[in-house]
Design an enzyme around this catalytic site. Structure first.
Site, PDB file in Angstrom:
ATOM      1  N   HIS A 295     -19.854  10.764 -45.892  1.00  0.00           N
ATOM      2  CA  HIS A 295     -19.302  10.418 -47.202  1.00  0.00           C
ATOM      3  C   HIS A 295     -19.200   8.890 -47.226  1.00  0.00           C
ATOM      4  O   HIS A 295     -18.111   8.319 -47.142  1.00  0.00           O
ATOM      5  CB  HIS A 295     -17.929  11.068 -47.357  1.00  0.00           C
ATOM      6  CG  HIS A 295     -17.405  11.117 -48.760  1.00  0.00           C
ATOM      7  ND1 HIS A 295     -17.994  10.430 -49.817  1.00  0.00           N
ATOM      8  CD2 HIS A 295     -16.327  11.763 -49.288  1.00  0.00           C
ATOM      9  CE1 HIS A 295     -17.301  10.666 -50.922  1.00  0.00           C
ATOM     10  NE2 HIS A 295     -16.291  11.464 -50.620  1.00  0.00           N
TER      11      HIS A 295
ATOM     12  N   ARG B  35     -11.950  12.573 -57.739  1.00  0.00           N
ATOM     13  CA  ARG B  35     -12.014  11.118 -57.516  1.00  0.00           C
ATOM     14  C   ARG B  35     -13.434  10.574 -57.451  1.00  0.00           C
ATOM     15  O   ARG B  35     -13.770   9.586 -58.112  1.00  0.00           O
ATOM     16  CB  ARG B  35     -11.325  10.769 -56.182  1.00  0.00           C
ATOM     17  CG  ARG B  35      -9.830  10.731 -56.265  1.00  0.00           C
ATOM     18  CD  ARG B  35      -9.228  11.109 -54.910  1.00  0.00           C
ATOM     19  NE  ARG B  35      -9.181  12.556 -54.866  1.00  0.00           N
ATOM     20  CZ  ARG B  35      -8.122  13.270 -55.211  1.00  0.00           C
ATOM     21  NH1 ARG B  35      -7.016  12.668 -55.520  1.00  0.00           N
ATOM     22  NH2 ARG B  35      -8.167  14.587 -55.220  1.00  0.00           N
ATOM     23  N   THR B  36     -14.269  11.221 -56.625  1.00  0.00           N
ATOM     24  CA  THR B  36     -15.606  10.663 -56.398  1.00  0.00           C
ATOM     25  C   THR B  36     -16.413  10.693 -57.690  1.00  0.00           C
ATOM     26  O   THR B  36     -17.033   9.712 -58.085  1.00  0.00           O
ATOM     27  CB  THR B  36     -16.312  11.442 -55.269  1.00  0.00           C
ATOM     28  OG1 THR B  36     -15.446  11.462 -54.129  1.00  0.00           O
ATOM     29  CG2 THR B  36     -17.628  10.790 -54.887  1.00  0.00           C
TER      30      THR B  36
ATOM     31  N   ARG C 125     -23.474  15.481 -54.308  1.00  0.00           N
ATOM     32  CA  ARG C 125     -22.544  16.076 -53.337  1.00  0.00           C
ATOM     33  C   ARG C 125     -23.022  17.488 -53.079  1.00  0.00           C
ATOM     34  O   ARG C 125     -23.276  18.266 -54.015  1.00  0.00           O
ATOM     35  CB  ARG C 125     -21.126  16.081 -53.912  1.00  0.00           C
ATOM     36  CG  ARG C 125     -20.169  16.939 -53.110  1.00  0.00           C
ATOM     37  CD  ARG C 125     -18.737  16.764 -53.550  1.00  0.00           C
ATOM     38  NE  ARG C 125     -18.222  15.464 -53.131  1.00  0.00           N
ATOM     39  CZ  ARG C 125     -16.934  15.137 -53.157  1.00  0.00           C
ATOM     40  NH1 ARG C 125     -16.037  16.006 -53.595  1.00  0.00           N
ATOM     41  NH2 ARG C 125     -16.537  13.941 -52.757  1.00  0.00           N
TER      42      ARG C 125
ATOM     43  N   LYS D 210     -30.202  30.757 -61.081  1.00  0.00           N
ATOM     44  CA  LYS D 210     -31.311  31.694 -61.280  1.00  0.00           C
ATOM     45  C   LYS D 210     -32.283  31.646 -60.107  1.00  0.00           C
ATOM     46  O   LYS D 210     -33.363  32.229 -60.167  1.00  0.00           O
ATOM     47  CB  LYS D 210     -32.064  31.358 -62.569  1.00  0.00           C
ATOM     48  CG  LYS D 210     -31.237  31.488 -63.825  1.00  0.00           C
ATOM     49  CD  LYS D 210     -32.104  31.187 -65.041  1.00  0.00           C
ATOM     50  CE  LYS D 210     -31.279  31.183 -66.316  1.00  0.00           C
ATOM     51  NZ  LYS D 210     -32.060  30.595 -67.426  1.00  0.00           N
TER      52      LYS D 210
HETATM   53  C1  NCD Z   1     -12.892  14.415 -49.752  1.00  0.00           C
HETATM   54  C2  NCD Z   1     -14.248  15.045 -49.818  1.00  0.00           C
HETATM   55  O1  NCD Z   1     -14.590  15.767 -50.734  1.00  0.00           O
HETATM   56  O2  NCD Z   1     -14.972  14.745 -48.893  1.00  0.00           O
HETATM   57  N1  NCD Z   1     -12.380  13.939 -50.905  1.00  0.00           N
HETATM   58  C3  NCD Z   1     -12.914  12.851 -51.557  1.00  0.00           C
HETATM   59  O3  NCD Z   1     -14.101  12.723 -51.752  1.00  0.00           O
HETATM   60  N2  NCD Z   1     -12.047  11.929 -51.978  1.00  0.00           N
HETATM   61  C4  NCD Z   1     -11.981  15.051 -48.790  1.00  0.00           C
HETATM   62  C5  NCD Z   1     -11.540  16.472 -48.963  1.00  0.00           C
HETATM   63  O4  NCD Z   1     -12.084  17.236 -49.739  1.00  0.00           O
HETATM   64  O5  NCD Z   1     -10.611  16.842 -48.244  1.00  0.00           O
END
Ligand code: NCD
Length: 302
Positions: free
Chosen positions: A134, A56-57, A106, A84
């Site tokens: 987040h 999704r993100t 991320r 590496k």
């Molecule tokens: C979440 C995340 O990765 O923080 N999902 C997201 O970004 N929609 C939550 C999760 O992984 O459970």
């Protein structure tokens, strides 16, 4: 020039949050997004570096960039020089040398986004940081609740599940609380949050207790990737006391159901629940595109 970042929900005032939600609302339609694309950010270049899985993100940042005329390039971290032994600092400086304006990142390590922001001239946008933050998830959650309930102020939201290892629990509860929601939680001891942010928060013993109280329940996945190896979860008991099941939806049809995804189908939520009217999980995804457009506009528009 100071480069704007989005590292944490605490970077945003209540006024900033409301402005972002108002901006996001302009691209939403009752069942999707406005068809119109713009060229507002044309010439801006984003790189997406995801050191943890994402559906999704990642896709919503790419979609948001596309809808604003910006380019986005996905940096495949597996198979890159990181394997590496290249340091993060050197990887970031290498990416920066290619002329990107922003990095959407991320990573599993708490604090790493702030560190990167201290040595790069790109805008750093936090797309998930360990168990800490987040911020765009928090914005999309607030946006979804505000749309459905008209306001967030005074609404009761119960976060249920693995709050201890969840960055979403931390960012979303911060934003909702500051917008006036009454946020409570419900979790088994092994997954209950231990940090001060939750110290004064009301706690419910199980989902049956929480449902008569809540306007919305926000379910969380058990974050297996962050569980200490000696944690034992009894999943039968988990389902009995913490899962949102079909019978709950029938008994409490006005309670909204939310989840950041990915869903542990038939673990923390019954799969059939996903298609109910009261379930906002897919609408959250649409809001994800809208709020990420608003964030990109705020950070990258000159
Ligand atoms: C979440 C995340 O990765 O923080 N999902 C997201 O970004 N929609 C939550 C999760 O992984 O459970």
């Amino acid at each position: 020039m100071v480069v704007p970042h989005l590292l944490s929900t605490s970077d945003l005032s209540v006024e900033d949050i409301n402005n972002l939600l108002d901006d996001a609302a302009t691209v939403l339609t009752p069942d999707g997004l406005q068809p119109k694309h713009s060229t507002e950010l044309s010439g801006k270049r984003l790189v997406l570096a995801f050191f943890e899985p994402s559906t999704r993100t990642r896709l919503s940042f790419e979609t948001a960039a596309d809808r604003l005329g910006a380019s986005s390039i996905f940096f495949q971290t597996t198979g890159s020089s990181v394997e590496k032994g290249e340091t993060m600092r050197e990887t970031i400086h290498t990416i920066q040398a290619m002329g990107f304006d922003a990095i959407v990142i991320r990573h599993a390590t708490n604090g790493i986004h702030g560190e990167i922001a201290s040595y790069t001239s790109m805008s750093v946008i936090n797309a998930g940081e360990g168990s800490a933050q987040h911020p765009t998830q928090a914005l999309l959650d607030a946006s979804t609740i505000r749309e459905r309930l008209g306001t967030i102020d005074g609404k009761r939201v119960a976060i249920v599940g693995d709050l201890r290892h969840s960055r979403v629990a931390r960012s979303t509860s911060d934003v909702l609380t500051r917008l006036g929601a009454d946020v409570a939680f419900c979790a088994p001891d092994a997954l209950a949050p231990q940090d001060p942010q939750f110290a004064d928060m009301q706690r419910f013993a199980n989902i049956e207790d929480v449902l008569p109280w809540a306007d919305a329940v926000y379910l969380l996945r058990v974050q297996h990737e962050r569980l200490p190896s000696d944690t034992i979860i009894d999943f039968d008991a988990y389902r009995r006391f913490y899962a949102f099941r079909m019978e709950h939806a029938q008994k409490f049809p006005h309670v909204l159901i939310m989840h950041p995804g990915p869903v542990g189908a038939n673990v923390e939520i019954d799969e059939d629940v996903l298609n109910l009217q009261q379930c906002l999980i897919h609408r959250q995804v649409t809001h994800g595109v809208a709020v990420r457009m608003a964030v990109l506009r705020k950070l990258l528009r000159n």
